[in-house]
Design a protein around this motif. Structure first.
Motif, PDB file in Angstrom:
ATOM      1  N   ASP A  99       0.554  -1.029   0.101  1.00 29.18           N
ATOM      2  CA  ASP A  99       0.220   0.167  -0.069  1.00 29.18           C
ATOM      3  C   ASP A  99       0.697   1.101   0.054  1.00 29.18           C
ATOM      4  O   ASP A  99       2.173   1.530   0.798  1.00 29.18           O
ATOM      5  CB  ASP A  99      -0.780  -0.203   1.466  1.00 29.18           C
ATOM      6  N   PRO A 100       0.656   2.310  -0.389  1.00 31.75           N
ATOM      7  CA  PRO A 100       1.682   3.467  -0.162  1.00 31.75           C
ATOM      8  C   PRO A 100       1.829   3.942   0.540  1.00 31.75           C
ATOM      9  O   PRO A 100       1.159   3.447   2.218  1.00 31.75           O
ATOM     10  CB  PRO A 100      -0.093   4.761  -0.350  1.00 31.75           C
ATOM     11  N   ALA A 101       3.218   4.239   0.898  1.00 33.67           N
ATOM     12  CA  ALA A 101       3.348   5.035   2.231  1.00 33.67           C
ATOM     13  C   ALA A 101       4.668   5.748   1.773  1.00 33.67           C
ATOM     14  O   ALA A 101       4.554   6.012   1.063  1.00 33.67           O
ATOM     15  CB  ALA A 101       4.358   3.914   3.039  1.00 33.67           C
ATOM     16  N   GLN A 102       4.911   6.716   2.852  1.00 29.40           N
ATOM     17  CA  GLN A 102       6.180   8.214   2.680  1.00 29.40           C
ATOM     18  C   GLN A 102       6.686   7.471   3.294  1.00 29.40           C
ATOM     19  O   GLN A 102       7.085   7.288   4.944  1.00 29.40           O
ATOM     20  CB  GLN A 102       5.413   9.018   3.224  1.00 29.40           C
ATOM     21  N   ALA A 103       8.014   8.489   2.438  1.00 28.22           N
ATOM     22  CA  ALA A 103       9.296   8.148   3.468  1.00 28.22           C
ATOM     23  C   ALA A 103      10.296   9.656   3.133  1.00 28.22           C
ATOM     24  O   ALA A 103       9.974  10.078   2.073  1.00 28.22           O
ATOM     25  CB  ALA A 103      10.235   6.965   2.949  1.00 28.22           C
ATOM     26  N   ILE A 104       9.991  10.527   4.295  1.00 28.76           N
ATOM     27  CA  ILE A 104      10.721  11.364   4.711  1.00 28.76           C
ATOM     28  C   ILE A 104      11.919  12.146   5.544  1.00 28.76           C
ATOM     29  O   ILE A 104      11.569  11.206   6.275  1.00 28.76           O
ATOM     30  CB  ILE A 104       9.671  12.361   5.204  1.00 28.76           C
ATOM     31  N   MET A 105      12.318  12.733   4.823  1.00 22.37           N
ATOM     32  CA  MET A 105      13.778  13.180   5.740  1.00 22.37           C
ATOM     33  C   MET A 105      14.058  14.324   6.100  1.00 22.37           C
ATOM     34  O   MET A 105      13.605  15.248   5.124  1.00 22.37           O
ATOM     35  CB  MET A 105      14.948  12.143   4.883  1.00 22.37           C
ATOM     36  N   PHE A 106      13.822  14.865   7.002  1.00 29.93           N
ATOM     37  CA  PHE A 106      14.190  16.487   7.452  1.00 29.93           C
ATOM     38  C   PHE A 106      15.648  16.238   7.515  1.00 29.93           C
ATOM     39  O   PHE A 106      16.132  16.105   8.978  1.00 29.93           O
ATOM     40  CB  PHE A 106      13.527  16.093   9.134  1.00 29.93           C
ATOM     41  N   TRP A 107      16.888  17.446   7.243  1.00 29.80           N
ATOM     42  CA  TRP A 107      17.780  17.188   7.507  1.00 29.80           C
ATOM     43  C   TRP A 107      18.281  19.040   8.182  1.00 29.80           C
ATOM     44  O   TRP A 107      17.830  19.950   7.493  1.00 29.80           O
ATOM     45  CB  TRP A 107      18.984  16.980   6.262  1.00 29.80           C
ATOM     46  N   GLY A 108      20.138  18.542   8.316  1.00 31.39           N
ATOM     47  CA  GLY A 108      20.459  20.413   9.109  1.00 31.39           C
ATOM     48  C   GLY A 108      21.970  19.842   7.996  1.00 31.39           C
ATOM     49  O   GLY A 108      22.486  18.820   8.470  1.00 31.39           O
ATOM     50  N   ALA A 109      22.423  21.413   8.087  1.00 28.52           N
ATOM     51  CA  ALA A 109      24.677  21.351   7.482  1.00 28.52           C
ATOM     52  C   ALA A 109      25.033  20.460   8.680  1.00 28.52           C
ATOM     53  O   ALA A 109      25.607  20.518   8.503  1.00 28.52           O
ATOM     54  CB  ALA A 109      23.966  22.553   7.347  1.00 28.52           C
ATOM     55  N   GLY A 110      24.037  20.801  10.177  1.00 27.11           N
ATOM     56  CA  GLY A 110      25.021  20.090  11.552  1.00 27.11           C
ATOM     57  C   GLY A 110      25.140  18.633  10.659  1.00 27.11           C
ATOM     58  O   GLY A 110      26.297  18.461  11.678  1.00 27.11           O
ATOM     59  N   ASP A 111      24.343  17.883  10.767  1.00 31.39           N
ATOM     60  CA  ASP A 111      24.168  16.831  10.143  1.00 31.39           C
ATOM     61  C   ASP A 111      25.599  16.320   9.606  1.00 31.39           C
ATOM     62  O   ASP A 111      26.492  15.420  10.070  1.00 31.39           O
ATOM     63  CB  ASP A 111      23.113  15.979   9.897  1.00 31.39           C
ATOM     64  N   PHE A 112      25.999  16.713   8.370  1.00 33.69           N
ATOM     65  CA  PHE A 112      26.498  16.624   8.462  1.00 33.69           C
ATOM     66  C   PHE A 112      28.273  17.071   8.509  1.00 33.69           C
ATOM     67  O   PHE A 112      28.961  16.387   8.452  1.00 33.69           O
ATOM     68  CB  PHE A 112      27.186  17.143   6.342  1.00 33.69           C
ATOM     69  N   ALA A 113      27.939  18.125   9.334  1.00 36.87           N
ATOM     70  CA  ALA A 113      29.495  18.729   9.703  1.00 36.87           C
ATOM     71  C   ALA A 113      30.207  17.355  11.002  1.00 36.87           C
ATOM     72  O   ALA A 113      30.934  16.790  10.701  1.00 36.87           O
ATOM     73  CB  ALA A 113      29.006  20.142  10.284  1.00 36.87           C
ATOM     74  N   GLN A 114      28.502  16.956  11.774  1.00 37.72           N
ATOM     75  CA  GLN A 114      28.629  15.848  13.151  1.00 37.72           C
ATOM     76  C   GLN A 114      29.606  14.195  11.493  1.00 37.72           C
ATOM     77  O   GLN A 114      30.670  14.051  12.540  1.00 37.72           O
ATOM     78  CB  GLN A 114      28.044  15.714  13.869  1.00 37.72           C
TER      79      GLN A 114
END
Length: 597
Positions: free
Chosen positions: A331-346
């Protein structure tokens, strides 16, 4: 009951047995190719997307072949989920784990040849005592689930998986079936080598999950953003958070903001609470669990309607694996990512803690993840190309395909920001650099003489609005890297950008239309009261049997019942997902409800 024959069972016989056991009228994707190889006694590595029916490729042969299929699986919870589902379909199955009080009965049943499936963990399977024990009865097949754990290149590497080859070699005549949803080219080669499967034994079923909608957005207020998602998606969901503290904080705030049942899950919780929260989620039709990545591999819950990341995952492989826990029922489903620049920095800071021989590979993985986050093109195409496929350029079911973003050449703004970082000594954070570039004057700026720099006040008007997205993009690609004191320093391709040898394009996402789309996301899109009544009966039967509702029937099966309204057991038995055992156990109860409508 096992079939004792001199010649292997045919695929036609397998299709008939599948119809009887599982209620499925035809094989999906590459299932038939994998099952044909297993029935012919050939060792196989099957790379199949989550939700493509991997477990059927060993459960069905196990019910047809002489002997027991020994299934090696990484987590007890996963084994127990699959055990319930197998038994519900009439397959003789048992688990042999540290959590099972009936281990003596299981061992006796195995010795007596009364098991089609025996589930064990790799830690047990790799022990000499287990090797001796399984000589007591014929083995039909070794099935190695989550086989990417075998490979040190896989994102969930488990050393015990690499100790399985002696067991396989002792039973050299027994075919092996390795199964995974997540393995790039190098990982696949390593699995084949570690488990002694020939190269021609690879069956690659593709990685596409067409029922999942992918979306990636900048994180500004995760509680509000995820609460909005929960309002749109009333079914079960998983929220991944990067730390235990953030797991507990988000779970508490989301429960308060939404009124929905929301529970935390991480390795620091007391074992009883962790197990109770997981069991509650598996059994629920609307619960949301907030978890670290410790949660998920052991969950075989088909009706998860969304997976949200409150930060970046470790890699594209990890992202694919974690988002793949949504929509296993098709069935339909959703994948969503909320990111910030600090995530890549860490994440880039953590690279320095790795052994030197792994850094370049992990850096490349992080760069690929940054490419997925920053792309203005189709998200699905980026994912599938990563796994070696050649997809269409537009999938129609990701945020960028549904609402194409604007792409802006921000090279000059990027050069100004990098220049400001360099001229202020590479020791100040974005907020200070932004003030310098936009010509602000405060005590800190004047004290350090930054108001006299050539970069002071060189950004104005609309360009000032680009500074933050440019900073995020530069941090994602590693051209700006954090210092230990919270400043930003030049890294990666910063010199090329400053010299004008490298361009910087940024994505300006379209404004989202406000509004609650809950009505489109319910399991009952047409509002049929019969479907709701069938769901209520399913809940009662599940509670009585102490199993999750989906073990009785999936939503898709109930929708077909409500649509076709069968009037006899024979007609009910023709619905997808209604096997012989489930028809005998529950058929009359469901027909009784249908007759009321």
């Amino acid at each position: 009951m096992a079939t004792l024959t001199d010649t292997p069972p045919t695929l036609e016989a397998a299709a008939e047995r599948m119809r009887m056991l599982f209620g499925f009228s035809e094989f999906r994707g590459r299932q038939a190719d994998v099952i044909r190889r297993v029935l012919d006694g050939q060792s196989t590595l099957a790379v199949m997307p989550t939700g493509a029916g991997k477990s059927l490729t060993y459960q069905l042969p196990a019910a047809m072949l002489d002997g027991t299929c020994v299934v090696i699986s990484p987590l007890i919870a996963l084994m127990h989920d699959q055990l319930r589902a197998a038994r519900a379909n009439g397959i003789r199955a048992a688990t042999l784990t540290s959590a099972d009080a009936d281990w003596r009965e299981t061992m006796d049943a195995y010795r007596a040849g009364e098991l089609d499936l025996l589930y064990v963990a790799p830690e047990r399977a790799s022990q000499p005592q287990f090797c001796d024990f399984v000589t007591a009865a014929p083995i039909a097949l070794f099935a190695i689930d989550e086989a990417h754990c075998v490979s040190e290149w896989g994102h969930d590497f488990r050393p015990d998986y690499r100790q399985l080859l002696p067991l396989m070699e002792r039973f050299a005549e027994v075919p092996r079936l390795a199964l995974t949803a997540t393995a790039d080219k190098r990982t696949r080669a390593d699995i084949l080598a570690q488990l002694g499967i020939p190269k021609e034994g690879l069956v690659l079923a593709g990685f596409d999950r067409p029922n999942i909608t992918y979306a990636i957005r900048h994180r500004d207020n995760p509680v509000r953003q995820i609460a909005t998602l929960m309002a749109e998606q009333p079914g079960p969901g998983i929220v991944y958070a990067p730390t235990r503290k953030k797991v507990e904080d988000l779970a508490q705030k989301l429960a308060a903001a939404t009124g929905r049942p929301v529970l935390p899950y991480h390795a620091g919780l007391p074992p009883e609470e962790r197990a109770a929260n997981q069991a509650g989620f598996v059994a629920s039709e609307d619960m949301v669990i907030v978890a670290t990545i410790a949660f998920g591999m052991g969950i075989d819950k088909p009706d998860v309607r969304f997976v949200a990341h409150a930060g970046i995952p470790k890699s594209i492989e990890a992202y694919y694996q974690e988002t793949g826990r949504a929509g296993r029922d098709g069935d339909p489903a959703q994948a969503i990512m909320f990111w910030g620049a600090g995530d890549f920095a860490q994440a880039r800071q953590r690279l320095a803690e790795l052994p030197e021989d792994r850094r370049s590979d992990e850096r490349a993985r992080l760069d690929m993840l940054a490419g997925l986050v920053e792309t203005s093109g189709c998200r699905r195409a980026v994912l599938l190309r990563h796994f070696g496929e050649e997809p269409e350029e537009i999938c129609g079911n990701c945020d960028n395909c549904q609402s194409p973003p604007k792409v802006t050449d921000a090279t000059e703004t990027a050069r100004k920001l990098l220049s400001a970082a360099y001229r202020t000594g590479q020791s100040f954070g974005f907020g200070h650099l932004q003030k310098v570039l936009t010509g602000a004057r405060d005590a800190r700026i004047e004290q350090r003489g930054h108001d006299r720099l050539s970069v002071h006040g060189i950004v104005e008007g609309e360009e000032a609005g680009l500074l933050q997205p440019v900073s995020r993009a530069l941090q994602a690609r590693g051209a700006l890297v954090p210092t230990e004191h919270g400043g930003l320093a030049l890294g990666g391709d910063a010199p090329k950008i400053l010299k004008g040898e490298q361009s910087v394009e940024i994505v300006i996402p379209p404004k989202r239309a406000r509004g609650n789309r809950r009505a489109d996301r319910t399991p009952n899109p047409v509002g049929d009261p019969l479907f709701d009544a069938l769901r209520e009966l399913r809940r009662e039967l599940a509670a009585e049997a102490q199993v999750p509702p989906y073990v009785i029937f999936h939503d898709a099966t109930l929708r077909e019942m409500a649509s076709s309204r069968p009037s006899s057991l024979e007609e009910l038995g023709g619905i997808v997902g209604v096997g012989a055992k489930k028809l005998a156990a529950h058929g009359d109860a469901f027909l009784s409800v249908i007759r009321q409508y």
